[in-house]
Design a protein around this motif. Sequence first.
Motif, PDB file in Angstrom:
ATOM      1  N   SER A 182       7.568  42.528  25.846  1.00 39.19           N
ATOM      2  CA  SER A 182       6.007  42.896  25.800  1.00 39.19           C
ATOM      3  C   SER A 182       5.429  42.560  26.939  1.00 39.19           C
ATOM      4  O   SER A 182       5.431  41.081  27.198  1.00 39.19           O
ATOM      5  N   TYR A 226       2.285  41.489  27.762  1.00 41.99           N
ATOM      6  CA  TYR A 226       1.014  40.754  27.528  1.00 41.99           C
ATOM      7  C   TYR A 226       1.260  39.369  27.692  1.00 41.99           C
ATOM      8  O   TYR A 226       1.737  38.792  26.650  1.00 41.99           O
ATOM      9  N   ASP A 235      -1.270  46.439  23.774  1.00 43.45           N
ATOM     10  CA  ASP A 235       0.032  45.866  23.087  1.00 43.45           C
ATOM     11  C   ASP A 235      -0.151  45.089  22.108  1.00 43.45           C
ATOM     12  O   ASP A 235      -1.021  44.465  21.547  1.00 43.45           O
ATOM     13  N   SER A 270       2.578  42.652  18.858  1.00 40.88           N
ATOM     14  CA  SER A 270       3.760  42.089  18.508  1.00 40.88           C
ATOM     15  C   SER A 270       3.667  41.433  17.221  1.00 40.88           C
ATOM     16  O   SER A 270       2.595  41.123  16.871  1.00 40.88           O
ATOM     17  N   GLY A 318       5.464  46.046  21.124  1.00 40.39           N
ATOM     18  CA  GLY A 318       4.982  47.119  21.578  1.00 40.39           C
ATOM     19  C   GLY A 318       4.152  47.042  22.773  1.00 40.39           C
ATOM     20  O   GLY A 318       3.295  46.278  22.791  1.00 40.39           O
ATOM     21  N   LYS A 319       4.516  48.104  23.774  1.00 42.18           N
ATOM     22  CA  LYS A 319       3.961  47.827  25.230  1.00 42.18           C
ATOM     23  C   LYS A 319       3.255  49.156  25.407  1.00 42.18           C
ATOM     24  O   LYS A 319       3.881  50.063  25.070  1.00 42.18           O
ATOM     25  N   ASN A 320       2.162  49.172  26.075  1.00 46.04           N
ATOM     26  CA  ASN A 320       1.492  50.188  26.218  1.00 46.04           C
ATOM     27  C   ASN A 320       1.329  51.173  25.090  1.00 46.04           C
ATOM     28  O   ASN A 320       1.578  52.408  25.300  1.00 46.04           O
ATOM     29  N   LEU A 321       0.773  51.067  24.146  1.00 43.38           N
ATOM     30  CA  LEU A 321       0.865  51.788  22.750  1.00 43.38           C
ATOM     31  C   LEU A 321       0.190  53.130  22.975  1.00 43.38           C
ATOM     32  O   LEU A 321       0.618  53.735  22.308  1.00 43.38           O
ATOM     33  N   ARG A 326       5.000  54.011  27.253  1.00 43.26           N
ATOM     34  CA  ARG A 326       4.995  53.156  25.834  1.00 43.26           C
ATOM     35  C   ARG A 326       6.600  52.612  25.704  1.00 43.26           C
ATOM     36  O   ARG A 326       7.492  53.497  25.841  1.00 43.26           O
TER      37      ARG A 326
END
Length: 775
Positions: free
Chosen positions: A19, A21, A696, A698, A714-717, A765
């Motif tokens: 992730s 962030y 994002d 987690s 979760g990244k770029n949700l 995502r």
Amino acid sequence: MRTAVLLARTSLVASALASFYALPAYAQDAAAVSEDDGAIIVTARRREESLVDVPIAITALSGDLLAAKGAADITSLAETVPNVTLEASRATNSTLSAFIRGVGQQDPVSGFEQGVGIYLDDVYLNRPQAAVLDIYDVQRIEVLRGPQGTLYGRNTVGGAVKYVTKRIDDVAHLSARGTFGSYNQADGVISASTPVGDGTLRFGGSLARLSRGGFGDNLTTGLENYNKDIWAGRGTIEVHADDFFARISADYTRDKSLPRGGHRLIPAQQSGTPVLADVYDTQGAANFPKQDIKAWGTSLFMEGKLNDWLTARSITSYRKDDSATPIDFDALPTVDLDVPGYYKNRQFSQEVQFLISAGKLNGLIGAYYLNASALTQFESRLYTTSPGFAAFTNADIGTDTLAGFADFTYDLTDQLSLSVGGRYTWDQRNGYILRQNYLNGGSPVFGSAGIKFLGAQTDFRGKSTFKKFTPKASISFKPAPGHQVYASFSQGFKGGGFDPRGVGINALDLNNDGVKSQDEIAKFLSFRPEKVDSYEVGYKADLFDRRVYLALAGFYMDYTDVQIPGSVACNAGGVATFCGVVSNAGKARMQGLEAETRAKLIQSDMGTLTLTGSVGYIDAKYTKYITNIASVPTDVAAFRKVQNTPAWSGAVGLDYAMDLMGGTLTASGGMSFKGKTYQFEVPNPYLDQKAYQLYDASLVYRAEGGRWSLGVFGKNLTNKKYKTSGYTFMAANATTGALTTLANGTLVPALGKEGVLTAFYGNPRQVYVTASLNF
């Protein structure tokens, strides 16, 4: 794609929790924290100091925090560190484009220098290939904003990024980590270390594998697009003795990821091929040479305490990387503008430092030497032109740099300190540039049997020497423990060189003798160093028993002799082709503000709620930008923008940690944002990226003692599609940059027949699960 790719790739796996962030930084990594008071320790001034005591705008990100947030590589830092842009360069996975406070460089060919220094355990990475360092076994990463010319030398005009790895413990360790997720992501890393005997001698090593399917497909070749296929390894031997430490490390990376193709933003101008629906799909047929990146390096670090006040340090390093890559500019099955390329880099560096700590006086004296070579070979193929035409370029650039530097801080009182420093650099650039046109094919370097067309457009050998003194001074005042107010001046410069795309036959015959000499060609191809003078004021504080950290900075920068590299369609000896147009065309002014904070809003038996935030504002503009229009030097500053520098950037996030079943459960969520970003100095409504936000989250459980962990990331949700870079070869007004159109509104190609307006995008995502075991 190389040099640092080594560690870069190894690390990428290790950080398989991906992730992106990474919040600005204060997780209490034991290796980065002093035992007595919990202060974050950094080495921004090449000596250990508390973060709050360093009179520099700096973000320090601990390894534990980066892992907990799933940061994959150093480009992740740009989402949260203010006024910073770090991204993979256009059609590559591992070549870095870096900008800090409006200063940087995105052209990776030899001859052009970086504007942001990247350091791996105090070893400067001379080339941007393979500099997308992946996060692995990291103690911390420091991002220093503003010129760092005194301590870090040339090419740190924007700032520096320091990647600091962990030292080996005095007890044996074995760890394994794996990640599975979207797009068939399957990452794994295994690491082991052990002391021998009494622990004076210690060994460590890691093996990593990173694989992921593509975000899209190449509809012409059937290959995946934006995939990953990497193996990497690293080994370390350390000696821990009384008043002496030594480390020998070596790393190797093999990156066999498939070519990364761009997405056309306009229909093909001749064939009418429409724009594809999926921005991660491409149609480029270029697949030669087969993409392959090999990189390795080794270094020897030694540090010994000579007496109570003097410590000696030596850093020796050798690195080498080789890349083969195809770039399909037009992103179409036809060879309208395809570029096969080879990059071959090597570097040797030696640095010696003497650190002085004598009561009120602290500082260091040092010397640095770098010998490096960078060979770039590429061929611009325009086979849709009859007969098929190719322009081959061989740019072999050598660098020798020698510098001496000193930096000292004197405590005038318990509250007031004065720091002064300076660096003198001797920098020599040697260049061999050959440019040859071919018909009915291309150069034999790329396996083609083309026919040489006319003579060489450039056949140049020469050298240039640059000398520069870069000073620094700051004064800091501590009104109370844990508080600091400072003001500073610093200067940095970026080395000059030769334009590898320049066309020598277009040089001026300055003495009118009918012959264009090597000196006259050198004058035409060369450009001077650029310089930045930076003024900064700031405030830092640890508040409320370190429950709140606050850092504020304001800066003003004068940027002169700005190097603006690029290539445009042109006429050379009656041949329609492309020409390099690099020059010291500009002057710019940057001014702005930055703020970072980390605050524990709630701390109780129920858990801890932490707010982390950052914001950066920069007003960056050209005050002078000279270009030749119809052979007349013209100032077009009013129509130019500072590239890769959004006016606003920053992030905000919340972490909630609570005790659960003997371990810790942490839930995190955050948002990062960037304002409108211009990809090049000339605004382009197709390529430029509007302001956007990324979200994002987690959920991570860490067992007591850290023996195992399990996380979902979760990244770029929101699955935001955002451009990070691109290519353009379209006709435009020379003054305003406005794209030229026909009466029916159709754009006009400047090179090739189909038109080149191609973009590359950030990751879509991604959702994945990471598990780790530690023994």
